[in-house]
Design an enzyme around this catalytic site. Structure first.
Site, short mmCIF file in Angstrom:
data_model
loop_
_atom_site.label_atom_id
_atom_site.label_comp_id
_atom_site.label_asym_id
_atom_site.label_seq_id
_atom_site.Cartn_x
_atom_site.Cartn_y
_atom_site.Cartn_z
N SER A 135 -14.23 138.30 27.14
CA SER A 135 -13.04 137.66 27.72
C SER A 135 -13.05 137.93 29.22
O SER A 135 -13.68 138.90 29.67
CB SER A 135 -11.79 138.28 27.10
OG SER A 135 -10.64 137.91 27.83
N TYR B 173 -6.48 145.71 24.95
CA TYR B 173 -7.38 144.55 24.85
C TYR B 173 -8.42 144.59 25.97
O TYR B 173 -9.61 144.41 25.74
CB TYR B 173 -6.55 143.27 24.91
CG TYR B 173 -7.34 142.00 24.71
CD1 TYR B 173 -7.97 141.74 23.50
CD2 TYR B 173 -7.43 141.05 25.72
CE1 TYR B 173 -8.69 140.56 23.31
CE2 TYR B 173 -8.14 139.86 25.54
CZ TYR B 173 -8.77 139.62 24.33
OH TYR B 173 -9.48 138.45 24.14
N1 LIG Z 1 -8.05 132.30 22.79
C1 LIG Z 1 -8.29 132.81 23.97
O1 LIG Z 1 -7.69 132.43 24.97
C2 LIG Z 1 -9.37 133.87 24.12
C3 LIG Z 1 -9.73 134.21 25.42
C4 LIG Z 1 -10.73 135.16 25.60
C5 LIG Z 1 -11.36 135.73 24.49
N2 LIG Z 1 -10.98 135.40 23.23
C6 LIG Z 1 -11.69 136.04 22.11
O2 LIG Z 1 -12.17 135.06 21.22
C7 LIG Z 1 -12.33 135.62 19.93
C8 LIG Z 1 -11.71 134.67 18.90
O3 LIG Z 1 -10.32 134.61 19.13
P1 LIG Z 1 -9.48 133.27 18.97
O4 LIG Z 1 -8.86 132.97 20.26
O5 LIG Z 1 -10.28 132.22 18.30
O6 LIG Z 1 -8.27 133.79 18.05
P2 LIG Z 1 -7.99 133.65 16.48
O7 LIG Z 1 -7.83 132.23 16.12
O8 LIG Z 1 -6.88 134.59 16.21
O9 LIG Z 1 -9.33 134.18 15.79
C9 LIG Z 1 -9.65 135.53 15.70
C10 LIG Z 1 -10.40 135.77 14.43
O10 LIG Z 1 -10.76 137.17 14.32
C11 LIG Z 1 -10.40 137.59 13.01
N3 LIG Z 1 -10.23 139.03 12.85
C12 LIG Z 1 -9.26 139.83 13.35
N4 LIG Z 1 -9.42 141.09 12.90
C13 LIG Z 1 -10.52 141.08 12.10
C14 LIG Z 1 -11.20 142.06 11.33
N5 LIG Z 1 -10.79 143.33 11.26
N6 LIG Z 1 -12.32 141.70 10.63
C15 LIG Z 1 -12.74 140.42 10.65
N7 LIG Z 1 -12.12 139.43 11.33
C16 LIG Z 1 -11.03 139.77 12.05
C17 LIG Z 1 -9.13 136.82 12.70
O11 LIG Z 1 -8.84 136.89 11.32
P3 LIG Z 1 -7.29 136.91 10.82
O12 LIG Z 1 -6.77 135.52 11.01
O13 LIG Z 1 -7.44 137.33 9.38
O14 LIG Z 1 -6.57 137.92 11.66
C18 LIG Z 1 -9.54 135.43 13.19
O15 LIG Z 1 -10.37 134.82 12.26
C19 LIG Z 1 -11.68 137.01 19.96
O16 LIG Z 1 -12.69 137.99 20.09
C20 LIG Z 1 -10.84 136.95 21.24
O17 LIG Z 1 -10.67 138.22 21.81
C21 LIG Z 1 -9.98 134.47 23.02
#
Ligand SMILES: NC(=O)c1ccc[n+]([C@@H]2O[C@H](COP(=O)([O-])OP(=O)(O)OC[C@H]3O[C@@H](n4cnc5c(N)ncnc54)[C@H](OP(=O)(O)O)[C@@H]3O)[C@@H](O)[C@H]2O)c1
Length: 273
Positions: free
Chosen positions: A139, A152
């Site tokens: 990120s 985070y």
């Molecule tokens: N969206 C943004 O703006 C953004 C920006 C920078 C980086 N990111 C990174 O992108 C990645 C994906 O995030 P996203 O934005 O797509 O959000 P998201 O839709 O909430 O997806 C996150 C995923 O991680 C899973 N997860 C959480 N805890 C877990 C565990 N203990 N074991 C296995 N899976 C787990 C969640 O499952 P559950 O639904 O069961 O919790 C969900 O499937 C993350 O690493 C996040 O930090 C996102």
């Protein structure tokens, strides 16, 4: 056909990347914490006629036994894998005064220890590929510390250091490590982790919450990130660093060029608006 393992595929980047890779003729082993959440992904894959190349496996990256069973399953069923995408993660919001020990530890367990554990145990299977890839989803919070997100940011800074070390360690094995650093994209992450900031009356804390809610409601289309991950998978010589999203490159440039004192002045001024 290349085989890819992705974590956290029931929503957001993981969900969309699974579909992008299926479209690009990859065989995808999509993992998620609760397979009860798999119906949306399966339905979408079926609709596109791609379900034959999709497998869903229940995986919580913080459960070591679960990780070990997954490794055994892959070794038996697939012998090797070509791509590992460490996507699972969440954003624990909260200022230091109301962040509990357990919240801090769990943040690092999922976003850092889980990535280590899975990568470490799947490495022998990656080494069996002619040319493998590990793509960690970091990120821009891994380059600059932001208020209300210390846990985070710490986790994503750690992931950046881990990725740099691993990149150098594994090049000799023809394994390319990449780190994707997105800015704000419209996924479920914002509503999952930031609610507790609301409990406070402080103006600064409220403005941080508003910033997160804006990211949730007006963030960019996450398909762009999924598409970038697919292009990294297809790249002959993938780089280590990829940043994506409005303001991401500018922020990194500003962090490199400006003294911290100037930077903090602008961050506080922006939050006060
Ligand atoms: N969206 C943004 O703006 C953004 C920006 C920078 C980086 N990111 C990174 O992108 C990645 C994906 O995030 P996203 O934005 O797509 O959000 P998201 O839709 O909430 O997806 C996150 C995923 O991680 C899973 N997860 C959480 N805890 C877990 C565990 N203990 N074991 C296995 N899976 C787990 C969640 O499952 P559950 O639904 O069961 O919790 C969900 O499937 C993350 O690493 C996040 O930090 C996102």
């Amino acid at each position: 056909m290349k085989k890819a393992v992705i974590t956290g595929t029931n929503s957001g980047f993981g969900f969309l990347t699974t579909l992008e890779l299926l479209e690009a003729n990859y065989y995808v082993i999509a993992t998620m914490r609760m397979t009860a959440d798999s119906s949306r992904l399966l339905a979408e894959a079926r609709k596109r006629g791609l379900a034959n190349n999709l497998e869903i496996y229940r995986l919580d990256v913080t459960e070591l036994e679960n990780v070990l069973n997954f490794k055994d399953y892959l070794a038996e069923q697939h012998t090797h894998i070509d791509v590992l995408i460490n996507n699972a993660g969440y954003c624990q919001g909260g200022f230091i005064d109301n962040l509990a020990d357990a919240q801090w530890r769990h943040q690092l367990d999922v976003n850092v220890n889980g990535v280590f554990s899975l990568t470490h145990h799947l490495l022998p299977l990656l080494k069996l590929s002619d040319r493998a890839q590990i793509i960690n989803i970091g990120s821009i919070s891994g380059y600059i510390g932001l208020p209300g997100m210390s846990a985070y940011c710490a986790s994503k800074f750690a992931l950046a250091g881990f990725s740099e070390s691993l990149r150098i360690e594994l090049l000799k094995d023809n394994i390319f490590v990449s780190l994707v650093a997105p800015a704000s994209f419209k996924t479920a992450i914002w509503s999952k982790g930031l609610a507790q900031i609301n409990e406070t009356q402080s103006t600064l804390k409220k403005t941080v919450l508003n910033y997160a809610l804006q990211a949730r409601d007006k963030g960019q289309d996450p398909k762009a990130v999924a598409n970038l991950i697919k292009r990294i998978c297809q790249s002959r010589k993938p780089k280590l660093y990829y940043t994506i999203g409005k303001g991401a490159h500018l922020l990194l440039l500003v962090k490199r060029l400006l003294p911290w004192r100037t930077l903090e002045y602008f961050i506080l001024k922006r939050l006060a608006k």
